[in-house]
Every structure is written in C-alpha cells, then in structure tokens.
Design a protein around this motif. Structure first.
Motif, PDB file in Angstrom:
ATOM      1  N   ARG A   1      50.123  41.387   7.598  1.00 22.51           N
ATOM      2  CA  ARG A   1      49.997  40.210   8.307  1.00 22.51           C
ATOM      3  C   ARG A   1      49.240  40.004   9.788  1.00 22.51           C
ATOM      4  N   ARG A   2      48.374  39.308   9.822  1.00 22.27           N
ATOM      5  CA  ARG A   2      47.700  39.073  11.059  1.00 22.27           C
ATOM      6  C   ARG A   2      48.208  37.840  11.559  1.00 22.27           C
ATOM      7  N   PHE A   3      48.245  37.502  13.122  1.00 20.60           N
ATOM      8  CA  PHE A   3      48.353  36.276  13.854  1.00 20.60           C
ATOM      9  C   PHE A   3      47.222  36.231  14.645  1.00 20.60           C
ATOM     10  N   VAL A   4      46.929  34.996  14.859  1.00 17.64           N
ATOM     11  CA  VAL A   4      45.785  34.610  15.974  1.00 17.64           C
ATOM     12  C   VAL A   4      46.408  34.145  17.036  1.00 17.64           C
ATOM     13  N   VAL A   5      46.638  34.749  18.368  1.00 22.35           N
ATOM     14  CA  VAL A   5      47.175  34.377  19.358  1.00 22.35           C
ATOM     15  C   VAL A   5      46.289  33.847  20.554  1.00 22.35           C
ATOM     16  N   HIS A   6      46.347  32.430  21.030  1.00 17.46           N
ATOM     17  CA  HIS A   6      45.523  31.974  21.827  1.00 17.46           C
ATOM     18  C   HIS A   6      45.986  32.033  23.316  1.00 17.46           C
ATOM     19  N   ALA A   7      45.332  32.433  24.327  1.00 18.92           N
ATOM     20  CA  ALA A   7      46.218  32.490  25.741  1.00 18.92           C
ATOM     21  C   ALA A   7      46.136  31.199  26.274  1.00 18.92           C
TER      22      ALA A   7
ATOM     23  N   VAL B   1      46.572  39.487  16.205  1.00 19.14           N
ATOM     24  CA  VAL B   1      47.665  40.576  16.548  1.00 19.14           C
ATOM     25  C   VAL B   1      48.145  41.129  15.247  1.00 19.14           C
ATOM     26  N   TRP B   2      47.955  42.188  14.741  1.00 16.32           N
ATOM     27  CA  TRP B   2      48.454  42.647  13.365  1.00 16.32           C
ATOM     28  C   TRP B   2      50.098  43.054  13.748  1.00 16.32           C
ATOM     29  N   ALA B   3      50.827  41.991  13.248  1.00 14.18           N
ATOM     30  CA  ALA B   3      52.326  42.325  13.028  1.00 14.18           C
ATOM     31  C   ALA B   3      52.593  43.376  12.200  1.00 14.18           C
TER      32      ALA B   3
END
Length: 402
Positions: free
Chosen positions: A13-19, A40-42
C-alpha cells in the motif's frame, strides 16, 4: 470463502504525501512543482493467512503498518498491489467514534453505524438494548454524542462493534481509552466472541493484552513482516526493537514494557509490616518493596532503578542499586530483591512505580516496566501534599532577638 477466514497475498500500500496541502485550482497551479509530493510505502509485500476462529495480534513500532493492514482487511482502503479477501461479516473498531455523527444522538448513531456495517434495521433493533446496557449509556443514549466524554464514545463504539454478530472482529488500540472496569468488560465480551468461533485481529502496544488474547502474533517492521508465530516470541522481538529507546513514543498508546529481554522484571509487590501485599497504605507506615528479577541469559550484574511518579507523571522519588551485591546469579536464573522503607516520605496521593534494569555501566536497557505497581497513600492526620518533610522542630538561638 469460509466465514471468518482472512487471506492477504503480496499486499502493498502506497500513500502520496504532500508537504503543502492545496485546496483550490489556483493554489494547485501556483504551487506546481513545489508541493514536495513524496511516496510513502506503508506496506510492502505482506502475506498473511488467518484461519476461522484464530486470534492474531499485530505488533510493531509506530509507522510499521499495523493500522494500514487492519484497514485493508476491513475494506476501508484498497491495496496498491496484491489482494485481500475476507470471509463473512466484518465488525471493526479502528478509531474512537469512527462513523459517529456528532449532532446525532447515541440512539441514532447506533442505527447509523449498524447500517454502515451491513445490519438491517430490524437486526439492530433486536440488539439495541444489549448495546446500550453494555455501554452503560441508558441515561445518555438520547443525547447528541458531541456531548459525550471520550470514555462514553469508546464504550458506545465498542458495544456496537462487539454486538454485530460478525465473523471477523478487528480491534485497533481498543483498550487505550477507558477505565479498568470497562477494559475487563471488553475482555469478557471478546472472550465470548472467541469461544463462539469468531476470528479476531488485534492491534495493541499493550503486550499483556496481546498475550492474554492472542495465541499468534505478527511483528511488522517498516511495512514488512519481520516475524509470524507464537505471541511470546513476537513480543520478545518487539521489545528488543525498543531496547535502545529510553522513552518510546508508543507509551502514549499503551506500551508498558520494553527492553532487550536478556534480564526481566517479573513481578513487583508492596508489602505492609505484616508481610501482606498492599495497594492502599497510611502515610508513614513501614513498607517493603519486593521485586522478582530473572537473568534469561548469562549477563553481567545489571543496575536496578525504581521511580515513583504521581498521576500526572511527575517524578516524586527514585532509588537504585547494583544487583552484583544482592545475589545476582552469574549463570542466569531468578533473584528476589527487597527495598525496606521504615518510614516512607509519601503523604497523600495515587502513585505509580516504574522499574528498570540497565547494564552495569549504565548503558543498554534490559527491561523497563511502567506501572509495575499502582498504590494509594492516605494521610494519617491533617497532612497535605505529595510528600512529608519529616523534620524535627527545635527552638533556635534567641540571643539578640527583640
């Protein structure tokens, strides 16, 4: 698929995190290329099979992927890669008050939450009285839940999840909130669910709760399965991960023990003058603190450190001793040590004992137990404050005093 079975194969599961968050098209265009998006690969290639009726604990440090895996099993999110299949109805308590509408009453939220989890209105009505009684909210069920305390939220959320007659029950830090009496009720209800053949997947930092509930545990580390097997071994490996951290962040989520485990604190007892265990004492009465320690492998005599803190976590008193002079078994094994307190300085309050074993040179954490003891001290007179001064009043020199 058999009701109660769980099959996760090669799950990632991958999430895309924006600063920087953008809420409008204009902000998105102006911030193009400067949002600092990061992948981010959780979870990475996690495979897990759970048989119907099994109770499995998920343990690991914060950020290891435990809650993400639980949400994938619940169907709240989908995997980026791999597949997750669950047989039968799933009941979940993944977040305090998840799915509650703050302006709806407790009664309305029971029906709303039950409907979200697949129950017909008639089924919810059949179980409504049991849910309310278990949650101890008879007098508040028709009030908006925004007026509830966190404990009331917790009780209602757990009661709804526990009485759904699901095949699989998913629990995430469910005992981190709530008093001891409610936690006992929760364990009793979960035990009934388990005896009826239900499948449980339980996430918690409380090792004692995991060992009490689960016969198998999966240790996650940085999104991957580090160990899958007996609960005791999984917990031992998890504690070794925490061994270099003196004050782990996971304490706020219920973590009570950590360390390498080469030597362990097995029990702590507070004894009165008659030698009987005490949880409530009078200020100034003689006490003895007994601590059972075991060397699991041959190890140099460690140093034992005890701290007494109040309910707010403020350090009230501390003491320590090197165990080399107190009968430390060089080849491994148990040892009992005592700290005699002829007249303790504690005056009034509820106190918590933390016990720590560290290497002989002051480095290397072997074992720490938070809340090894919790006891109450009552004043023996009109005393106030946490501690008594214990001094003696005497007249001073009066020469020159007018």
């Amino acid at each position: 698929m058999t009701p109660g079975a769980i099959d996760a194969a090669g799950v990632a599961r991958r999430f895309v995190v924006h600063a920087r968050e953008t809420s409008t098209l204009k902000e998105l265009v102006l911030a193009r290329g400067r949002t600092g998006a990061q992948e981010v690969w959780a979870l990475r290639d996690v495979s897990l099979q759970v048989e119907p009726g099994e109770s499995v604990g998920l343990v690991g440090r914060n950020g290891s992927g435990k809650s993400t895996l639980l949400r994938l099993v619940a169907g709240i999110i989908k995997p980026t890669r791999g597949r997750v299949a669950v047989g039968g109805r799933v009941g979940s308590l993944l977040e305090l008050g998840a799915g509650f509408h703050p302006d709806f009453t407790g009664r309305e939220n029971v029906f709303l939450n039950g409907s979200i989890q697949g129950l017909r209105r008639a089924e919810i009505r059949e179980r409504f009285d049991e849910i309310v009684h278990f949650a101890e909210l008879e007098d508040a069920i028709d009030r908006p839940v925004r007026t509830y305390s966190s404990g009331m939220y917790m009780r209602l959320g757990f009661a709804i999840a526990a009485f759904l007659q699901a095949d699989v029950l998913l629990l995430d830090e469910v005992f981190a909130v709530g008093d001891e009496a409610f936690q006992r009720k929760c364990f009793g209800r979960i035990a009934q669910f388990k005896q009826a053949g239900g499948t449980i997947v339980f996430v918690s930092h409380d090792a004692a709760a995991v060992e009490r509930l689960c016969t198998r545990a999966v240790l996650l580390r940085e999104g991957e399965v580090a160990f899958d097997g007996g609960t005791h071994e999984a917990i031992a490996r998890y504690r070794r991960q925490l061994a270099e951290d003196v004050d782990p962040a996971e304490r706020s989520a219920g973590l009570r023990e950590w360390g390498s485990g080469d030597a362990t604190i097995d029990a702590a007892r507070l004894l009165g003058a008659d030698g009987a265990p005490r949880e409530q004492v009078l200020a100034g009465e003689p006490l003895t603190l007994e601590i059972d320690v075991t060397a699991r492998v041959p190890v140099a005599p460690p140093r034992l450190h005890v701290e007494i803190r109040d309910d707010a976590g403020v350090l009230v008193a501390e003491d320590g001793a090197g165990l080399g002079e107190l009968g430390w078994p060089a080849g491994g094994g148990p040892v009992l040590v005592r700290l005699d307190l002829p007249r303790p300085p504690l005056e009034f309050g509820r106190f918590h004992l933390r016990v720590t074993l560290e290497g002989a040179d002051g480095t290397g954490l072997l074992h720490t137990v938070d809340d090894a003891l919790v006891f109450v001290v009552y004043p023996d007179g009109e005393g106030r404050g946490l501690v008594r001064l214990g001094g003696t009043w005497e007249p001073g020199a009066n020469e020159g005093v007018r």
